[in-house]
Design an enzyme around this catalytic site. Structure first.
Site, PDB file in Angstrom:
ATOM      1  N   HIS A  42      15.723 -11.750 -29.016  1.00  0.00           N
ATOM      2  CA  HIS A  42      14.841 -12.827 -29.455  1.00  0.00           C
ATOM      3  C   HIS A  42      15.451 -13.490 -30.686  1.00  0.00           C
ATOM      4  O   HIS A  42      15.471 -12.912 -31.769  1.00  0.00           O
ATOM      5  CB  HIS A  42      13.443 -12.287 -29.776  1.00  0.00           C
ATOM      6  CG  HIS A  42      12.777 -11.625 -28.600  1.00  0.00           C
ATOM      7  ND1 HIS A  42      13.069 -10.331 -28.233  1.00  0.00           N
ATOM      8  CD2 HIS A  42      11.862 -12.094 -27.710  1.00  0.00           C
ATOM      9  CE1 HIS A  42      12.344 -10.024 -27.164  1.00  0.00           C
ATOM     10  NE2 HIS A  42      11.617 -11.067 -26.829  1.00  0.00           N
ATOM     11  N   HIS A  74      11.897 -18.889 -28.407  1.00  0.00           N
ATOM     12  CA  HIS A  74      11.394 -17.540 -28.688  1.00  0.00           C
ATOM     13  C   HIS A  74      12.388 -16.474 -28.248  1.00  0.00           C
ATOM     14  O   HIS A  74      12.528 -15.443 -28.899  1.00  0.00           O
ATOM     15  CB  HIS A  74      10.057 -17.324 -27.964  1.00  0.00           C
ATOM     16  CG  HIS A  74       9.541 -15.925 -28.047  1.00  0.00           C
ATOM     17  ND1 HIS A  74       8.755 -15.475 -29.092  1.00  0.00           N
ATOM     18  CD2 HIS A  74       9.686 -14.860 -27.220  1.00  0.00           C
ATOM     19  CE1 HIS A  74       8.456 -14.205 -28.909  1.00  0.00           C
ATOM     20  NE2 HIS A  74       9.001 -13.800 -27.768  1.00  0.00           N
ATOM     21  N   GLU A 120     -11.552   1.985 -34.274  1.00  0.00           N
ATOM     22  CA  GLU A 120     -10.705   3.116 -33.898  1.00  0.00           C
ATOM     23  C   GLU A 120      -9.218   2.747 -33.879  1.00  0.00           C
ATOM     24  O   GLU A 120      -8.378   3.539 -34.302  1.00  0.00           O
ATOM     25  CB  GLU A 120     -11.118   3.651 -32.516  1.00  0.00           C
ATOM     26  CG  GLU A 120     -12.505   4.256 -32.456  1.00  0.00           C
ATOM     27  CD  GLU A 120     -13.598   3.230 -32.196  1.00  0.00           C
ATOM     28  OE1 GLU A 120     -14.772   3.628 -32.102  1.00  0.00           O
ATOM     29  OE2 GLU A 120     -13.279   2.021 -32.085  1.00  0.00           O
ATOM     30  N   HIS A 144     -19.688   7.780 -22.694  1.00  0.00           N
ATOM     31  CA  HIS A 144     -19.255   8.537 -23.863  1.00  0.00           C
ATOM     32  C   HIS A 144     -18.677   9.900 -23.505  1.00  0.00           C
ATOM     33  O   HIS A 144     -18.238  10.630 -24.389  1.00  0.00           O
ATOM     34  CB  HIS A 144     -20.431   8.728 -24.827  1.00  0.00           C
ATOM     35  CG  HIS A 144     -20.787   7.496 -25.598  1.00  0.00           C
ATOM     36  ND1 HIS A 144     -21.037   6.292 -24.985  1.00  0.00           N
ATOM     37  CD2 HIS A 144     -20.919   7.272 -26.934  1.00  0.00           C
ATOM     38  CE1 HIS A 144     -21.331   5.384 -25.907  1.00  0.00           C
ATOM     39  NE2 HIS A 144     -21.256   5.957 -27.097  1.00  0.00           N
TER      40      HIS A 144
END
Length: 671
Positions: free
Chosen positions: A35, A265, A414, A476
């Site tokens: 890149h 890119h 999280e 859960h």
């Protein structure tokens, strides 16, 4: 963009930055892969950062008080490899640059921690670097409060692209940083308005400046190709009382035919276009050749850092003996000698009292013993402190006005939590652990993978580890998550059965230096199964004989965690019918696999039928059931093959057939 005007305005700076651009073009062309656009576009920003602001010493790349430079946009890896080569990091040689992305070279496609001096973290998965940086900045704040500014006083700089800011983890990260007012964190946004598919506007209309400001950051901007403006913005950001975003307006693949296009890119390998770009830069040197005066200038940039490092070493040596030893021990990831004795004492107490408690509660008891001894631990939870049981009384909360605190309220983040823990571990001097429900491993997973890839001893406390959590239901209740973590290389997964095994698991986790650990802990209370004390850490064996068969050994029950007590009940029923049954506790499959053949053969000999018992899916179990001298016709599994349901945990175990009676039936069918 008028390249000639840029060259004329700041000729010395221009040629120094052009060294980055031309090395990038040459390396990507040689590899026919990579890149090019971002390193070319951000070369001016990087040149100003390294020459006027970054505190670094190439001769001491792990110096504890260096500034940290993180390339979150890791696809632009030739930017950091060029910088490290130019400034004189010994292992980034010209040959390494020439072998960019090739077998055996340390100059991998994306920067990898542990492979290259000066690469602070493995990046490439977008957003991870900026999220890691929050942990770096938190560790610096904490250690500065603990040891003083004479010992820890540095900045964390991040180069992030549009893709990093689109990834959801970036919002988790900047929310944490803004709330904590991490004033030593500076993000340099490569605002080039281009992604692989085209203009950013194809997929996003976010006002990034407003987003960062709304998250508690100070926001600055600069012309990313004007060295004076870049310097002004970084200087202002350093003085900010909050984390800072610098909007660096740049042109991807500046001066190349692919400038300001999505083609810019990627890999720019067309020879004619490459030569035309170099001509526009005013660069006449041969490929991979840096004129001596430019290389000498770049190498001189590390001299102020070398002096600062020498002065820092003098200050470190002047610390009181105990404080200095603690600092060095924590950065070396060594544990105090008295930790082992404290764990043994707790195990002895557990054998005497045989408490019935959830392993999440057992974990809290163990941490109550460990945290006062291992003073570099840093705990936390993703808004589940009372459920994960990760906070002990001695920690205190880490906050804006209490940087010495060792407990972090991460909020419902999280992924950001886990990525920041990686950053803390990478910074050094801190041993992070934090918790959530095991089902939310899914949210933490990208960072958990990178913990393993980088070899970071982060500890993930995953409570509510099965259908045993009960009424919250299948959303859960983890069933596949043990298998997910066990399938990850270089990861230790612990599913302890009682307080003794929990203590042993934590002792192992905190003595790791290059391996993360996952603690799978129950919500429901469990009976003690280790009733006889031994100083030896049996969990370190991974698997061991918990109860031997009486009479002829016909069956071996292998269980983990909350199902070990089910195995023991099934053993009682089988023994009552004259079927000799051994119970093997298997708290860590990874550690058991590491044992020598003699131990594994002793624990799992050929002959008896085998039944594995675990409230999760079977994946990963067949090595112990069918391999290791086992046979398919003589093996079965008691566990889950579906998602769970909402009901009290004891009803769920009965309905899903994870019972002593079901285990007995499996054994009898095999016999």
């Amino acid at each position: 963009m008028d390249i000639a005007a840029l060259r004329a305005r700041h000729p010395d700076h221009w040629m120094r930055a052009a060294a980055i651009r031309t090395l990038t073009l040459d390396a990507v062309a040689a590899a026919n892969s990579g890149h090019s656009g971002m390193p070319i576009g951000m070369a001016d920003v990087a040149t100003v950062l390294f020459s006027k602001h970054l505190k670094f010493d190439p001769t001491a790349p792990r110096w504890a008080d260096r500034d940290r430079f993180i390339l979150s946009a890791g696809h632009g890896s030739m930017l950091i490899y060029s910088l490290l080569y130019l400034t004189g990091y010994a292992d980034v040689t010209l040959d390494q640059i020439k072998n960019f992305r090739q077998w055996g070279a340390i100059t991998a496609g994306h920067p990898e921690y542990g492979h290259v001096s000066g690469v602070e973290t493995t990046t490439g998965p977008l957003g991870q670097g900026i999220a890691n940086s929050v942990g770096f900045a938190m560790a610096e704040e904490h250690l500065r409060a603990k040891y003083g500014a004479k010992i820890q006083d540095h900045y964390t700089y991040v180069i992030a692209g549009d893709g990093c800011l689109m990834e959801g983890v970036s919002q988790e990260a900047i929310g944490i940083a803004g709330r904590q007012k991490l004033s030593r964190l500076i993000v340099l946004w490569d605002n080039n308005d281009i992604t692989i598919d085209g203009k950013v506007s194809l997929s996003d209309v976010t006002d990034q400046r407003a987003r960062f400001a709304a998250s508690g950051w100070d926001v600055f901007h600069c012309d990313g190709h004007d060295p004076e403006d870049i310097d002004r913005a970084i200087t202002a950001a350093k003085a900010s009382p909050r984390p800072a975003l610098i909007d660096c307006k740049t042109h991807i693949a500046l001066g190349h035919a692919a400038q300001d296009t999505s083609k810019g890119h990627g890999a720019l390998t067309d020879k004619a276009q490459l030569e035309a770009a170099k001509a526009a830069y005013g660069w006449t040197a041969a490929p991979f050749t840096i004129p001596a005066e430019i290389k000498t200038w770049w190498e001189s940039l590390g001299k102020p850092g070398a002096s600062a490092r020498a002065e820092w070493e003098t200050r470190l040596a002047a610390l009181p003996t105990g404080k200095k030893a603690e600092f060095e021990r924590s950065f070396a990831l060594d544990v105090p000698a008295k930790l082992a004795g404290a764990i043994r004492a707790l195990k002895k107490q557990a054998a005497e009292t045989q408490p019935k408690l959830a392993t999440r509660s057992a974990s809290e008891q163990v941490l109550n013993v460990i945290n006062p001894i291992l003073t570099e631990t840093f705990g936390g939870s993703a808004d589940l402190t009372g459920s994960n049981n990760t906070k002990t009384a001695d920690l205190g909360a880490f906050d804006v006005d209490s940087r010495k605190g060792r407990y972090m309220y991460w909020g419902i983040r999280e992924h950001g939590m886990s990525s920041a823990m990686n950053g803390m571990a990478l910074h050094g001097g801190v041993r992070p652990y934090s918790g959530t429900f095991m089902a939310f491993t899914d949210y933490a997973r990208p960072a958990m993978r990178l913990s393993a890839l980088m070899g970071l001893p982060v500890v993930y406390v995953m409570t509510h580890d099965s259908i045993g959590l009960g009424e919250d239901g299948p959303t859960h209740q983890p069933v596949e998550h043990l298998a997910i973590s066990r399938s990850t290389p270089n990861t230790l997964v612990f599913r302890p059965a009682d307080l003794t095994e929990v203590a042993e698991a934590w002792e192992i986790a905190f003595t790791q230096k290059t391996t993360p650990s996952v603690m799978a802990l129950s919500r429901q209370n469990l009976v003690a199964v280790r009733k006889t004390h031994t100083n030896q850490n049996m969990t370190a064996k991974g698997g061991y004989i918990l109860a031997e068969a009486e009479g002829k050994r016909q069956a071996i029950l292998i269980a983990t965690g909350s199902e070990v007590e089910i195995a023991m009940k099934a053993r009682d029923l089988l023994q009552a019918e004259g079927i000799g049954t051994r119970v093997v506790s298997l708290p860590s499959m990874e550690l058991f696999a590491q044992q020598d053949e003699a131990w594994r053969k002793k624990v799992l000999p050929a002959g008896p039928v085998r039944v594995g018992i675990e409230a999760g899916v079977r994946q990963g179990w067949d090595r112990w059931l069918l391999g290791e001298r086992g046979k398919e016709a003589k093996a079965d599994f008691v566990g889950m093959s579906s998602f769970g349901a909402s009901a009290p945990y004891d009803r769920l175990y009965k309905e899903f057939g994870i019972t002593a009676e079901a285990t007995v039936a499996k054994v009898k069918a095999l016999l």
